[in-house]
Design a protein around this motif. Structure first.
Motif, PDB file in Angstrom:
ATOM      1  N   ILE A   1      46.539  56.846  27.117  1.00  0.00           N
ATOM      2  CA  ILE A   1      47.798  56.259  26.646  1.00  0.00           C
ATOM      3  C   ILE A   1      48.731  56.004  27.825  1.00  0.00           C
ATOM      4  CG2 ILE A   1      49.918  56.702  25.326  1.00  0.00           C
ATOM      5  CD1 ILE A   1      48.135  58.232  23.303  1.00  0.00           C
ATOM      6  N   GLN A   2      48.854  56.991  28.705  1.00  0.00           N
ATOM      7  CA  GLN A   2      49.728  56.839  29.870  1.00  0.00           C
ATOM      8  C   GLN A   2      49.253  55.699  30.773  1.00  0.00           C
ATOM      9  OE1 GLN A   2      52.604  58.410  29.825  1.00  0.00           O
ATOM     10  NE2 GLN A   2      51.831  59.279  27.913  1.00  0.00           N
ATOM     11  N   GLU A   3      47.953  55.566  30.935  1.00  0.00           N
ATOM     12  CA  GLU A   3      47.393  54.488  31.756  1.00  0.00           C
ATOM     13  C   GLU A   3      47.640  53.118  31.113  1.00  0.00           C
ATOM     14  OE1 GLU A   3      45.867  54.702  34.870  1.00  0.00           O
ATOM     15  OE2 GLU A   3      46.746  56.710  34.738  1.00  0.00           O
ATOM     16  N   ILE A   4      47.520  53.046  29.807  1.00  0.00           N
ATOM     17  CA  ILE A   4      47.751  51.784  29.094  1.00  0.00           C
ATOM     18  C   ILE A   4      49.213  51.383  29.211  1.00  0.00           C
ATOM     19  CG2 ILE A   4      47.778  50.697  26.802  1.00  0.00           C
ATOM     20  CD1 ILE A   4      45.310  52.562  26.176  1.00  0.00           C
ATOM     21  N   ILE A   5      50.106  52.330  29.076  1.00  0.00           N
ATOM     22  CA  ILE A   5      51.541  52.045  29.167  1.00  0.00           C
ATOM     23  C   ILE A   5      51.909  51.523  30.557  1.00  0.00           C
ATOM     24  CG2 ILE A   5      53.842  53.112  29.142  1.00  0.00           C
ATOM     25  CD1 ILE A   5      52.812  54.850  26.782  1.00  0.00           C
TER      26      ILE A   5
ATOM     27  N   GLN B   1      46.876  44.923  21.587  1.00  0.00           N
ATOM     28  CA  GLN B   1      47.749  44.430  22.648  1.00  0.00           C
ATOM     29  C   GLN B   1      47.039  43.343  23.461  1.00  0.00           C
ATOM     30  OE1 GLN B   1      50.966  45.083  23.506  1.00  0.00           O
ATOM     31  NE2 GLN B   1      51.192  46.324  21.672  1.00  0.00           N
ATOM     32  N   ILE B   2      45.762  43.558  23.743  1.00  0.00           N
ATOM     33  CA  ILE B   2      44.987  42.558  24.483  1.00  0.00           C
ATOM     34  C   ILE B   2      44.890  41.260  23.680  1.00  0.00           C
ATOM     35  CG2 ILE B   2      42.662  42.007  25.330  1.00  0.00           C
ATOM     36  CD1 ILE B   2      42.476  44.980  26.241  1.00  0.00           C
ATOM     37  N   LYS B   3      44.739  41.381  22.372  1.00  0.00           N
ATOM     38  CA  LYS B   3      44.693  40.190  21.518  1.00  0.00           C
ATOM     39  C   LYS B   3      45.990  39.389  21.643  1.00  0.00           C
ATOM     40  CE  LYS B   3      43.941  38.626  16.806  1.00  0.00           C
ATOM     41  NZ  LYS B   3      43.576  39.002  15.449  1.00  0.00           N
TER      42      LYS B   3
ATOM     43  N   ILE C   1      43.792  40.120  32.915  1.00  0.00           N
ATOM     44  CA  ILE C   1      42.842  40.640  33.898  1.00  0.00           C
ATOM     45  C   ILE C   1      43.143  42.101  34.199  1.00  0.00           C
ATOM     46  CG2 ILE C   1      42.065  40.438  36.301  1.00  0.00           C
ATOM     47  CD1 ILE C   1      42.489  37.342  35.911  1.00  0.00           C
ATOM     48  N   ARG C   2      44.418  42.453  34.314  1.00  0.00           N
ATOM     49  CA  ARG C   2      44.787  43.855  34.544  1.00  0.00           C
ATOM     50  C   ARG C   2      44.366  44.726  33.361  1.00  0.00           C
ATOM     51  NH1 ARG C   2      50.871  43.789  35.877  1.00  0.00           N
ATOM     52  NH2 ARG C   2      50.588  46.018  35.583  1.00  0.00           N
ATOM     53  N   CYS C   3      44.510  44.203  32.147  1.00  0.00           N
ATOM     54  CA  CYS C   3      44.105  44.960  30.951  1.00  0.00           C
ATOM     55  C   CYS C   3      42.595  45.155  30.900  1.00  0.00           C
ATOM     56  CB  CYS C   3      44.581  44.254  29.686  1.00  0.00           C
ATOM     57  SG  CYS C   3      46.349  44.354  29.425  1.00  0.00           S
ATOM     58  N   LEU C   4      41.848  44.121  31.222  1.00  0.00           N
ATOM     59  CA  LEU C   4      40.393  44.242  31.227  1.00  0.00           C
ATOM     60  C   LEU C   4      39.939  45.257  32.265  1.00  0.00           C
ATOM     61  CD1 LEU C   4      39.357  40.481  30.838  1.00  0.00           C
ATOM     62  CD2 LEU C   4      39.309  42.273  29.073  1.00  0.00           C
ATOM     63  N   ASP C   5      40.577  45.230  33.432  1.00  0.00           N
ATOM     64  CA  ASP C   5      40.262  46.222  34.465  1.00  0.00           C
ATOM     65  C   ASP C   5      40.608  47.629  34.002  1.00  0.00           C
ATOM     66  OD1 ASP C   5      39.253  44.304  36.189  1.00  0.00           O
ATOM     67  OD2 ASP C   5      41.131  44.087  37.309  1.00  0.00           O
TER      68      ASP C   5
ATOM     69  N   LEU D   1      37.050  32.143  30.870  1.00  0.00           N
ATOM     70  CA  LEU D   1      37.808  32.963  31.814  1.00  0.00           C
ATOM     71  C   LEU D   1      37.708  34.439  31.440  1.00  0.00           C
ATOM     72  CD1 LEU D   1      40.092  33.113  34.122  1.00  0.00           C
ATOM     73  CD2 LEU D   1      41.606  33.376  32.152  1.00  0.00           C
ATOM     74  N   ILE D   2      37.879  34.733  30.163  1.00  0.00           N
ATOM     75  CA  ILE D   2      37.800  36.121  29.695  1.00  0.00           C
ATOM     76  C   ILE D   2      36.416  36.693  29.979  1.00  0.00           C
ATOM     77  CG2 ILE D   2      37.817  37.609  27.647  1.00  0.00           C
ATOM     78  CD1 ILE D   2      39.924  35.593  26.494  1.00  0.00           C
ATOM     79  N   LEU D   3      35.393  35.955  29.619  1.00  0.00           N
ATOM     80  CA  LEU D   3      34.035  36.451  29.811  1.00  0.00           C
ATOM     81  C   LEU D   3      33.667  36.550  31.293  1.00  0.00           C
ATOM     82  CD1 LEU D   3      32.252  34.653  26.850  1.00  0.00           C
ATOM     83  CD2 LEU D   3      33.042  37.031  26.971  1.00  0.00           C
ATOM     84  N   ASP D   4      34.249  35.693  32.123  1.00  0.00           N
ATOM     85  CA  ASP D   4      34.007  35.776  33.565  1.00  0.00           C
ATOM     86  C   ASP D   4      34.743  36.945  34.209  1.00  0.00           C
ATOM     87  OD1 ASP D   4      32.338  33.590  33.583  1.00  0.00           O
ATOM     88  OD2 ASP D   4      33.881  32.180  34.262  1.00  0.00           O
ATOM     89  N   LYS D   5      35.913  37.266  33.700  1.00  0.00           N
ATOM     90  CA  LYS D   5      36.748  38.304  34.317  1.00  0.00           C
ATOM     91  C   LYS D   5      36.498  39.703  33.777  1.00  0.00           C
ATOM     92  CE  LYS D   5      38.975  35.576  37.052  1.00  0.00           C
ATOM     93  NZ  LYS D   5      38.827  35.640  38.492  1.00  0.00           N
ATOM     94  N   ILE D   6      35.751  39.792  32.704  1.00  0.00           N
ATOM     95  CA  ILE D   6      35.471  41.126  32.172  1.00  0.00           C
ATOM     96  C   ILE D   6      34.631  41.881  33.212  1.00  0.00           C
ATOM     97  CG2 ILE D   6      33.386  40.526  30.899  1.00  0.00           C
ATOM     98  CD1 ILE D   6      34.434  42.345  28.650  1.00  0.00           C
ATOM     99  N   PRO D   7      35.009  43.098  33.545  1.00  0.00           N
ATOM    100  CA  PRO D   7      34.263  43.848  34.559  1.00  0.00           C
ATOM    101  C   PRO D   7      32.798  44.041  34.180  1.00  0.00           C
ATOM    102  CG  PRO D   7      36.386  44.872  34.169  1.00  0.00           C
ATOM    103  CD  PRO D   7      36.206  43.814  33.111  1.00  0.00           C
ATOM    104  N   PHE D   8      31.961  44.164  35.201  1.00  0.00           N
ATOM    105  CA  PHE D   8      30.512  44.215  35.025  1.00  0.00           C
ATOM    106  C   PHE D   8      30.084  45.296  34.034  1.00  0.00           C
ATOM    107  CE2 PHE D   8      26.381  46.027  36.171  1.00  0.00           C
ATOM    108  CZ  PHE D   8      25.581  44.928  35.917  1.00  0.00           C
TER     109      PHE D   8
END
Length: 119
Positions: free
Chosen positions: A7-11, A40-42, A54-58, A97-104
């Motif tokens: 939660i703290q990391e998401i905030i 939130q990502i939606k 991109i920050r959220c996906l990371d 873009l979303i599918l390309d930026k999602i981490p491996f």
């Protein structure tokens, strides 16, 4: 990392999500925490804010990699499962873009889920 630490990391990434986490029932387990983060990502996808997305996906990837077993299960069951519906209403460029930026690591889990389901 447990769900309280997540939660703290998401905030840190989405400060406005703090309001969502004020409701106690949304913070009492890993699945609810990842559900709030996915919602939130939606919203971010709908607003087409690429930098924050991109920050959220990371951050989701960090939570998956560093999280306890409950968080890992929640990411797989909530976020990865929702990925298709999150990108469904996007234009093709933004979806790519979303599918390309999602981490491996998350991409690997997503592909495993898609192929495991027989689709």
């Amino acid at each position: 990392m447990n769900h309280t630490e997540a939660i703290q990391e998401i905030i840190k990434v989405i400060p406005e999500s703090q309001e969502d986490f004020k409701e106690n029932y949304k913070t009492n387990n890993s699945f609810m925490v990842i559900n709030v983060f996915t919602k939130q990502i939606k919203k971010i996808i709908q607003s087409e804010n690429e930098t924050i997305l991109i920050r959220c996906l990371d951050k989701m990837n960090d939570i998956y990699k560093k999280g306890d077993l409950a968080l890992k299960n929640a990411v797989e069951s909530v976020f990865i499962y929702s990925l298709d519906s999150l990108t469904f209403s996007c234009n093709k460029h933004y979806k790519n873009l979303i599918l390309d930026k999602i981490p491996f690591e998350l991409q690997r889990v997503y592909l495993h889920q898609v192929y495991k389901s027989g689709i």
